[in-house]
Motif scaffolding. Sequence first.
Motif, mmCIF file in Angstrom:
data_model
loop_
_atom_site.group_PDB
_atom_site.id
_atom_site.type_symbol
_atom_site.label_atom_id
_atom_site.label_comp_id
_atom_site.label_asym_id
_atom_site.label_seq_id
_atom_site.Cartn_x
_atom_site.Cartn_y
_atom_site.Cartn_z
ATOM 1 N N HIS A 147 0.826 -1.205 0.000
ATOM 2 C CA HIS A 147 0.000 0.000 0.000
ATOM 3 C C HIS A 147 0.863 1.259 0.000
ATOM 4 O O HIS A 147 0.500 2.260 -0.636
ATOM 5 N N ILE A 148 1.990 1.210 0.689
ATOM 6 C CA ILE A 148 2.890 2.368 0.712
ATOM 7 C C ILE A 148 3.459 2.625 -0.681
ATOM 8 O O ILE A 148 3.590 3.777 -1.117
ATOM 9 N N LYS A 149 3.807 1.563 -1.389
ATOM 10 C CA LYS A 149 4.300 1.741 -2.758
ATOM 11 C C LYS A 149 3.253 2.433 -3.631
ATOM 12 O O LYS A 149 3.573 3.288 -4.459
ATOM 13 N N GLU A 150 2.010 2.073 -3.419
ATOM 14 C CA GLU A 150 0.920 2.695 -4.167
ATOM 15 C C GLU A 150 0.797 4.171 -3.800
ATOM 16 O O GLU A 150 0.636 5.032 -4.678
ATOM 17 N N VAL A 151 0.871 4.464 -2.515
ATOM 18 C CA VAL A 151 0.816 5.852 -2.043
ATOM 19 C C VAL A 151 1.943 6.676 -2.665
ATOM 20 O O VAL A 151 1.730 7.809 -3.134
ATOM 21 N N GLU A 152 3.143 6.112 -2.709
ATOM 22 C CA GLU A 152 4.284 6.837 -3.258
ATOM 23 C C GLU A 152 4.121 7.063 -4.760
ATOM 24 O O GLU A 152 4.471 8.137 -5.274
ATOM 25 N N ARG A 153 3.587 6.075 -5.466
ATOM 26 C CA ARG A 153 3.357 6.250 -6.903
ATOM 27 C C ARG A 153 2.340 7.357 -7.164
ATOM 28 O O ARG A 153 2.482 8.150 -8.103
ATOM 29 N N VAL A 154 1.315 7.416 -6.329
ATOM 30 C CA VAL A 154 0.291 8.447 -6.502
ATOM 31 C C VAL A 154 0.860 9.827 -6.178
ATOM 32 O O VAL A 154 0.586 10.810 -6.884
ATOM 33 N N ALA A 155 1.669 9.911 -5.120
ATOM 34 C CA ALA A 155 2.294 11.197 -4.777
ATOM 35 C C ALA A 155 3.154 11.705 -5.926
ATOM 36 O O ALA A 155 3.147 12.910 -6.250
ATOM 37 N N LEU A 156 3.878 10.809 -6.567
ATOM 38 C CA LEU A 156 4.687 11.191 -7.727
ATOM 39 C C LEU A 156 3.799 11.587 -8.906
ATOM 40 O O LEU A 156 4.129 12.522 -9.654
ATOM 41 N N ALA A 157 2.680 10.907 -9.073
ATOM 42 C CA ALA A 157 1.753 11.248 -10.155
ATOM 43 C C ALA A 157 1.172 12.645 -9.941
ATOM 44 O O ALA A 157 1.011 13.417 -10.894
ATOM 45 N N ILE A 158 0.874 12.976 -8.692
ATOM 46 C CA ILE A 158 0.393 14.326 -8.376
ATOM 47 C C ILE A 158 1.464 15.354 -8.720
ATOM 48 O O ILE A 158 1.177 16.396 -9.331
ATOM 49 N N MET A 159 2.712 15.064 -8.347
ATOM 50 C CA MET A 159 3.794 15.989 -8.630
ATOM 51 C C MET A 159 3.983 16.180 -10.136
ATOM 52 O O MET A 159 4.193 17.302 -10.611
ATOM 53 N N ARG A 160 3.879 15.083 -10.892
ATOM 54 C CA ARG A 160 4.007 15.196 -12.350
ATOM 55 C C ARG A 160 2.878 16.038 -12.943
ATOM 56 O O ARG A 160 3.091 16.840 -13.862
ATOM 57 N N LEU A 161 1.666 15.856 -12.423
ATOM 58 C CA LEU A 161 0.540 16.643 -12.909
ATOM 59 C C LEU A 161 0.772 18.135 -12.642
ATOM 60 O O LEU A 161 0.569 18.972 -13.531
ATOM 61 N N LEU A 162 1.205 18.456 -11.436
ATOM 62 C CA LEU A 162 1.437 19.855 -11.080
ATOM 63 C C LEU A 162 2.588 20.450 -11.873
ATOM 64 O O LEU A 162 2.645 21.670 -12.085
ATOM 65 N N SER A 163 3.523 19.595 -12.288
ATOM 66 C CA SER A 163 4.682 20.060 -13.053
ATOM 67 C C SER A 163 4.331 20.441 -14.488
ATOM 68 O O SER A 163 5.142 21.062 -15.174
ATOM 69 N N TYR A 164 3.140 20.080 -14.911
ATOM 70 C CA TYR A 164 2.760 20.338 -16.300
ATOM 71 C C TYR A 164 2.713 21.832 -16.611
ATOM 72 O O TYR A 164 3.120 22.275 -17.689
ATOM 73 N N SER A 165 2.223 22.631 -15.649
ATOM 74 C CA SER A 165 2.069 24.059 -15.902
ATOM 75 C C SER A 165 1.929 24.813 -14.588
ATOM 76 O O SER A 165 1.535 24.246 -13.566
ATOM 77 N N ASN A 166 2.246 26.111 -14.637
ATOM 78 C CA ASN A 166 1.981 26.943 -13.464
ATOM 79 C C ASN A 166 0.569 27.527 -13.515
ATOM 80 O O ASN A 166 0.190 28.296 -12.633
ATOM 81 N N ASP A 167 -0.197 27.168 -14.521
ATOM 82 C CA ASP A 167 -1.564 27.641 -14.691
ATOM 83 C C ASP A 167 -2.526 26.513 -14.308
ATOM 84 O O ASP A 167 -2.602 25.491 -14.986
ATOM 85 N N LYS A 168 -3.263 26.697 -13.231
ATOM 86 C CA LYS A 168 -4.145 25.632 -12.749
ATOM 87 C C LYS A 168 -5.269 25.325 -13.740
ATOM 88 O O LYS A 168 -5.757 24.192 -13.808
ATOM 89 N N TYR A 169 -5.685 26.318 -14.522
ATOM 90 C CA TYR A 169 -6.719 26.072 -15.531
ATOM 91 C C TYR A 169 -6.177 25.179 -16.645
ATOM 92 O O TYR A 169 -6.902 24.332 -17.179
ATOM 93 N N GLU A 170 -4.921 25.355 -16.980
ATOM 94 C CA GLU A 170 -4.320 24.512 -18.005
ATOM 95 C C GLU A 170 -4.231 23.069 -17.525
ATOM 96 O O GLU A 170 -4.468 22.127 -18.286
ATOM 97 N N ILE A 171 -3.907 22.896 -16.245
ATOM 98 C CA ILE A 171 -3.879 21.551 -15.660
ATOM 99 C C ILE A 171 -5.287 20.951 -15.650
ATOM 100 O O ILE A 171 -5.493 19.795 -16.018
ATOM 101 N N ALA A 172 -6.266 21.749 -15.248
ATOM 102 C CA ALA A 172 -7.648 21.259 -15.195
ATOM 103 C C ALA A 172 -8.122 20.796 -16.563
ATOM 104 O O ALA A 172 -8.827 19.776 -16.683
ATOM 105 N N ASN A 173 -7.731 21.498 -17.595
ATOM 106 C CA ASN A 173 -8.221 21.182 -18.932
ATOM 107 C C ASN A 173 -7.534 19.984 -19.572
ATOM 108 O O ASN A 173 -7.804 19.653 -20.737
ATOM 109 N N LEU A 174 -6.678 19.301 -18.815
ATOM 110 C CA LEU A 174 -6.136 18.032 -19.280
ATOM 111 C C LEU A 174 -7.184 16.923 -19.208
ATOM 112 O O LEU A 174 -7.029 15.860 -19.814
ATOM 113 N N SER A 175 -8.251 17.154 -18.440
ATOM 114 C CA SER A 175 -9.310 16.151 -18.288
ATOM 115 C C SER A 175 -10.641 16.867 -18.100
ATOM 116 O O SER A 175 -10.702 18.100 -18.166
ATOM 117 N N TYR A 176 -11.680 16.079 -17.840
ATOM 118 C CA TYR A 176 -13.023 16.666 -17.713
ATOM 119 C C TYR A 176 -13.826 15.846 -16.707
ATOM 120 O O TYR A 176 -13.728 14.613 -16.682
#
Length: 263
Positions: free
Chosen positions: A213-242
């Motif tokens: 479960h910890i490995k899963e938590v760490e993978r998700v934390a990294l996924a969050i970091m990668r998502l946030l790294s996409y842009s400094n514009d939160k609207y641009e990040i939001a528009n990656l999905s719906y």
Amino acid sequence: MNFKLTNNDPFELHEIDHLSPSSINTFIQDKEAWIMRYLFKYKHGGSPAMWRGTVVDHAVGSYLLEKREEADILKSALLEFDNHYKKCKKDFPEQIVEESKLDKEKRALPSYIKTALAFYETLGKPTSYQKKVEYFANEVPIPIIGYIDLQYENIIRDIKTTARLPSEVPTAHARQLSVYAKAEGCMPVLDYVYVTAKKAEVVTLRVTDVDQHIKEVERVALAIMRLLSYSNDKYEIANLSYPNYDSWMWSEEEKDFARTIWS
């Protein structure tokens, strides 16, 4: 104009100073809900079921640590529940709270509390209550912060109130307790305070496969970091999905707020 992220710490740029087991689980369950709550800072006043869980948790803490009488605790608990509702109506006047659910949870509250107190009385005084813990995932610059309900030397216990008893520990709960267990080096268990019209009991389930479960938590934390790294514009990040507005997880208030983002 949108700019790609140049800051080495995307969490700092997006004003996120920590993660939590709840935010990790939200990201897995509904990424758009995570974006709305943690990037766009959507808040709400909770629900009767959430207030029930908080009140029972506080009642157990008061009983074990302050040695208050059960009658006094029940009186305080009902008042606390009412105050949660009043605060919700004051701070979030547009939020709809169904009266039937409110009444149902308030009527069931004494049974939840009596059942929980009888169970925890047999365990004695815990070594800590609502202890703050921090866990750092590999390569993630901010901590995952949580609060342990009860700790008894080498055992940590989390209180969950429910009207539907799970046959096994849900993965969301397992991830939460695994973070606590890894941070403290303790065995994690969940105490389900289970109350229906016909039955009231506490069922304890142990969390296994903590490392998995910890490995899963760490993978998700990294996924969050990668998502946030996409842009400094939160609207641009939001528009990656719906968002999926048909999901039962979305209240009408959440849908209304979401439409201001995904318009």
